[in-house]
Design an enzyme around this catalytic site. Structure first.
Site, PDB file in Angstrom:
ATOM      1  CG  HIS A   1      35.752  69.844  72.382  1.00  0.00           C
ATOM      2  ND1 HIS A   1      36.367  71.003  71.961  1.00  0.00           N
ATOM      3  CD2 HIS A   1      34.459  70.185  72.612  1.00  0.00           C
ATOM      4  CE1 HIS A   1      35.507  71.998  71.955  1.00  0.00           C
ATOM      5  NE2 HIS A   1      34.337  71.527  72.352  1.00  0.00           N
TER       6      HIS A   1
ATOM      7  CG  ASP B   1      45.214  64.692  71.918  1.00  0.00           C
ATOM      8  OD1 ASP B   1      44.064  64.857  72.357  1.00  0.00           O
ATOM      9  OD2 ASP B   1      46.225  65.150  72.469  1.00  0.00           O
TER      10      ASP B   1
END
Length: 733
Positions: free
Chosen positions: A171, A380
């Site tokens: 993730h 991110d």
């Protein structure tokens, strides 16, 4: 079919209050996303609605409390805890995970610490998770492992339970090779090998996927074909699955009476100001200081917007007690004070600063009143806040300013994309957003909302699970070709009952592993004794059929008196006979091609040329794997063009490119031994595609075996050279 979700934390956090165990819902995109998918499984025929979530409960307990939690309290949550000693968990989570992996994978290498004790704890916790998963796993379960805390777990599970379907999803970003290699070599290799224990590895973006595949190539030497890696024990698929959100949930919440009430209250407080919203967890990767600097520059350059805009800065507390985060918190506090002091007045506060966690309804209310969402992470993995903002805009107005360094930027291209390191770009983007016409806002948001609705979190999870089960079905179908115990026993029985046997064996990769240089693959005494035992049986004709030159084969096996085939069939020596050339061949093409091979060897350190009587071999096993992959493709193109009118064949093997006369192959060499003899047992074993010519010419009744996990004309497969040695040992014993 049951799904085992494995993550660092459970979807509920356990709190020990007055010796009573209390539960509160864990926060984060992973928990909310997976929970939405699990809810969607109710009534599904694909996977049972039954599932189990394995993870750390967030607390260290006594022995009795552990039993109570494990067998009673967590049952209603479909959860099963992994208990970790407090000190170990601290070094695992705050140490290796968040002081080594997090900064490094987010491109902050100067923040990374490399502590051997923390690495040992990372390994220990992954082993504890492995034990717990195996404790709960049933034969038909699917295991889905999540995130950077558990990158060693897939291989640990694979080793102890090879038949479990294992998926892994990362993730956070997977960094480039230049960043990843900063890890000590032992750690980086074990992390890659740990991940490769999975059947399917997923990443948010294509860039992360390619970074991972490049690291695997550079560090482990495994090449992929369209994301598929063929390993000794199994195949691994590596693919991109951009995680979505529960689009319908955010739309419904935005329409709810509670959000409407909160929205009206907020609008009264901000009056007629344009609202810029910034929401992020406190983290150096989120670029919060950069967006404050950008807002500062915007107000400097655009005095007309003074007293007309407000930045609502929501910072969610994170990793309280970690020094770097507290330093950043102090810097944010100071910069907010600086901007409010510099531009503010009695009637206007440029920044409303909230340092707190907001639950779903207040957060969606904030989304709904914000004319602009300013999301500028320096790096991110995905950033679900950007998707949440777009989804919650039920009137389809509003402008998203998004960092191109966020994984979400790959899907939300209609946003205003900026480089978060450029203060000027942030400032200019704010002005562009404030001046964007409403029709243009609606046009952009409509496109993004359609995309987010079509590929929501449920579709993301379904795609991943479907690909995992499909890859496992393919593996099981292929696995049926492996020499199982029944066929193994049948082969040995047929061998014992046969009167005349022919045994054809490739050498490199079949009887022995590949070596960096050809001369280093010399057979040891065990191999020589094994071949001698086979040859001593008068009913056996044993033949080594290899691409090596005759001098090599003669020096290694000449004293055994077995049959030898060199250069893929160019030279043949029968048992106790002399070397004979299969047919009249010329090698007048060699000087011309040698120059080409030499040129490429000069351009690739570690590459070298092996010259045989009727072939040339360009070796690149010792070269840089990424550079050699490029050079090998270039060389193949040049050779194909140059040899179009020459009677030669170009072969690409395992880290070699060979040029040889086209009329010769292992099939023609094999036919020599088949002619005039009636064998009632034939065994042929080889490991690469040059052996396919051998398999093709043999009768269907022959036991043909291809070494490695790949499709073949051979009837069966074995994993590796060790299994070949064991099979031959069982035959002679």
């Amino acid at each position: 079919m049951r799904l085992l979700v494995v993550s660092n934390r459970l979807p509920v956090t356990v709190i020990n209050k007055d010796k009573k165990l209390l539960f509160q819902e864990s926060v984060g995109g992973l928990v909310s996303g997976i929970s939405a998918y699990l809810d969607s499984l109710k009534g599904s025929s694909f996977i049972e609605s039954d599932y189990l979530w394995v993870g750390w409960p967030g607390i260290t307990l006594s022995g009795e409390q552990e039993k109570e939690l494990k067998y009673r309290d967590l049952a209603e949550f479909h959860a099963y805890p992994v208990f970790v000693p407090e000190e170990t968990m601290d070094k695992f989570y705050h140490g290796f995970c968040n002081k080594t992996i997090w900064p490094l994978f987010h491109y902050f290498p100067s923040y990374a610490a490399f502590d051997e004790d923390c690495w040992d704890c990372y390994l220990e916790v992954n082993k504890l998770f492995c034990n717990t998963v195996l404790e709960m796993c049933k034969p038909d379960d699917i295991v889905w492992i999540h995130d950077y805390h558990l990158m060693l777990l897939p291989a640990l599970l694979r080793k102890r339970a090879p038949d479990i379907p294992i998926g892994f999803f990362l993730h956070i970003p997977f960094p480039s090779f230049e960043i990843f290699r900063l890890l000590p070599r032992k750690w980086s290799r074990e992390i890659l090998e740990g991940l490769l224990g999975a059947d399917l590895i997923g990443f948010h973006t294509y860039d992360y996927t390619q970074n991972f595949l490049r690291c695997v190539l550079r560090m482990l030497g495994y090449e992929h074909n369209m994301g598929k890696l063929i390993l000794e024990s199994h195949n691994v698929m590596v693919d991109t699955f951009p995680m979505g959100i529960d689009f319908g949930k955010y739309q419904n919440v935005a329409k709810s009476a509670e959000v409407k009430k909160r929205r009206n209250q907020l609008l009264k407080q901000v009056a007629d100001h344009k609202i810029i919203m910034s929401a992020d967890r406190l983290d150096y990767s989120k670029g919060i200081l950069n967006r404050l600097k950008g807002y500062d520059a915007f107000l400097d350059k655009n005095p007309d917007y003074h007293e007309k805009v407000i930045l609502i800065l929501l910072v969610v507390p994170s990793r309280i007690g970690v020094e770097k985060y507290q330093q950043m918190k102090k810097q944010i506090d100071e910069y907010v004070g600086k901007i409010n002091g510099k531009f503010g007045s009695l009637t206007w506060t440029p920044i409303i600063y909230l340092y707190k966690y907001e639950s779903l309804y207040p957060l969606v209310a904030l989304y709904s009143i914000s004319d602009i969402a300013l999301i500028t992470p320096l790096r991110d993995g995905m950033n679900l806040i950007a998707k949440e903002y777009v989804s919650a805009r039920i009137d389809q107005t509003g402008v998203l300013i998004l960092s191109e360094m966020a994984g979400a930027a790959k899907e939300l291209g209609e946003a205003i994309l900026i480089n978060p390191n450029s203060i000027e770009e942030i400032s200019d983007a704010l002005k562009q957003a404030l001046e964007m016409r409403e029709e243009e806002q609606i046009r952009r948001n409509r496109i993004m909302q359609t995309r987010l609705q079509r590929y929501d979190v449920v579709k993301w999870a379904e795609d991943f699970i479907h690909k995992l089960t499909s890859s496992r079905i393919d593996y099981n179908r292929f696995k049926a070709r492996f020499l199982n115990p029944a066929v193994w026993s049948s082969l040995i029985r047929d061998y014992k009952n046969a009167r005349k046997r022919l045994i054809l064996l490739d050498y490199d990769g079949t009887l022995v592993p590949f070596a960096d240089r050809p001369e280093l693959a010399k057979p040891d005494n065990a191999i020589l004794r094994l071949l001698e035992s086979l040859h001593e049986d008068s009913q056996n004709e044993v033949v080594i059929i290899s691409g090596r030159d005759r001098k090599n084969l003669e020096s290694w096996f000449g004293s055994l008196g077995i049959g030898l085939v060199a250069e893929h069939g160019a030279w043949i020596k029968e048992s106790k006979g002399e070397w004979n050339l299969m047919e009249m061949m010329t090698a007048d093409w060699k000087p011309h091609l040698y120059t080409i091979l030499e040129n490429y060897a000069d351009r690739l350190p570690g590459a070298f040329i092996e010259e045989k009587d009727f072939s040339l071999v360009w070796h690149y096993r010792m070269s840089d794997p990424e550079q050699s992959s490029i050079r090998a493709k270039e060389l193949l193109d040049d050779l194909v063009n140059f040899t179009a009118n020459i009677n030669v064949q170009i072969l690409q093997g395992n880290k070699v490119i060979e040029v040889r006369n086209s009329d010769i192959n292992k099939g023609t060499g094999t036919l020599h031994f088949l002619s005039g003899e009636a064998y009632d047992f034939i065994l042929a074993i080889g490991d690469d595609w040059t052996d396919e010519d051998l398999f093709k010419v043999l009768p269907e009744s022959a036991y043909t075996i291809r070494v490695g996990m790949t499709w073949s004309y051979a009837r069966f497969n074995l994993m590796n050279y060790k299994q070949v040695q064991q099979l031959l040992q069982d035959i002679v014993s």
